[in-house]
Write a protein that holds these residues in place. Sequence first.
Motif, short mmCIF file in Angstrom:
data_model
loop_
_atom_site.label_atom_id
_atom_site.label_comp_id
_atom_site.label_asym_id
_atom_site.label_seq_id
_atom_site.Cartn_x
_atom_site.Cartn_y
_atom_site.Cartn_z
N LYS A 84 0.81 -1.21 0.00
CA LYS A 84 0.00 0.00 0.00
C LYS A 84 0.85 1.27 0.00
O LYS A 84 0.45 2.30 -0.54
N CYS A 87 1.62 3.27 -3.32
CA CYS A 87 0.56 3.97 -4.05
C CYS A 87 0.15 5.23 -3.30
O CYS A 87 -0.01 5.23 -2.07
N GLU A 103 -4.60 2.08 -2.77
CA GLU A 103 -4.56 0.64 -2.52
C GLU A 103 -3.69 -0.06 -3.55
O GLU A 103 -3.56 0.40 -4.69
N CYS A 104 -3.08 -1.17 -3.16
CA CYS A 104 -2.29 -2.02 -4.05
C CYS A 104 -3.05 -3.34 -4.22
O CYS A 104 -3.27 -4.07 -3.25
N CYS A 114 -1.25 -0.39 -8.61
CA CYS A 114 -2.05 0.53 -7.80
C CYS A 114 -3.49 0.56 -8.30
O CYS A 114 -3.74 0.59 -9.51
#
Length: 335
Positions: A84, A87, A103-104, A114
Amino acid sequence: WVFLWEKGYQETDSVVSSVTTKVKGVALTNTSTLGARIWDVADYVIPPQEENAVFVMTNLILTLNQRQGRCPELPDDKTECMGKNDCVPGYVSTHSNGIQTGECVPYNSSIKTCEIFAWCPVEDDYYIPKPAFLREAENFTILVKNNIWYPKFNFSKRNILPTINSTYLKNCIYDSETDPFCPIFRLGKIVEAAGQDFQEMAVEGGVMALQINWDCNLDRAASHCVPKYSFRRLDNKDPAHTVSPGYNFRFAKYYKDSNGTESRTLVKAYGIRFDIIVFGKAGKFDVIPTMINIGSGLALFGVATVLCDIVVLYCMKKKYYYREKKYKYVEDYEL
């Protein structure tokens, strides 16, 4: 040279022109995504009318059923992530398909990217269809209607000549040898006449010029004022410079599904734009340019005599001999 070749006795005027076009042709495709489908003029001519140009779509990348939501971004060196922290919420780059949420998420079984808020799924245009999706566009035809006017002489004409009737127009295709005045052109022949390969050009698109030359001598009958067609490719095709080749753009078709959710089909269209370029000039006898050029010619004859004297009397080896012949020396009787 001035009077015979350059027609120095004529007043000249530049052409004023208008152009309209009409494309015809139907193609059939059969793919796993779309199935069997017919493509007509309303599908591949975008927009329906342009000023002195027409764009024919020859290849495309379709992204079906896009909806606004959250989805993984396409992987590259700036969007791939391990967690996370890689990103940034709200981040948008020049090539982003949307806005990062921070969020990843998994892009596939081996890569994480991302997450973005965008039209999902995002378009993947890495692979361009080869051969071209609408390779049958080679057999499409374009009717070019060109009206010209020389305002100084109040002379107007169009490229559909008085000798052309409706029966001939329905069946003719332009050929430089057999039908040089037919205003209907096969797209493949236009590209071929410019020394290019249509199927190769159709993959990534390009820009072609259809040139119409109206050089008219209005001292002759109006029937002698006829168009001459020529063709060339305008976008540079250089093997040493292959960055961003061809011609393409995107557009979308929007609709709502049964639940009322807005969706769209995104189309990245590749194709050939045909620019119709009209140029030329007309000339007609006029007293003023005739007198001006006669006066200039007589003045040049006077200058020529002076120049010849300078060369003969001062530059040539036998200048003393010529000087004795040109001038007569007399004695001064007072001395």
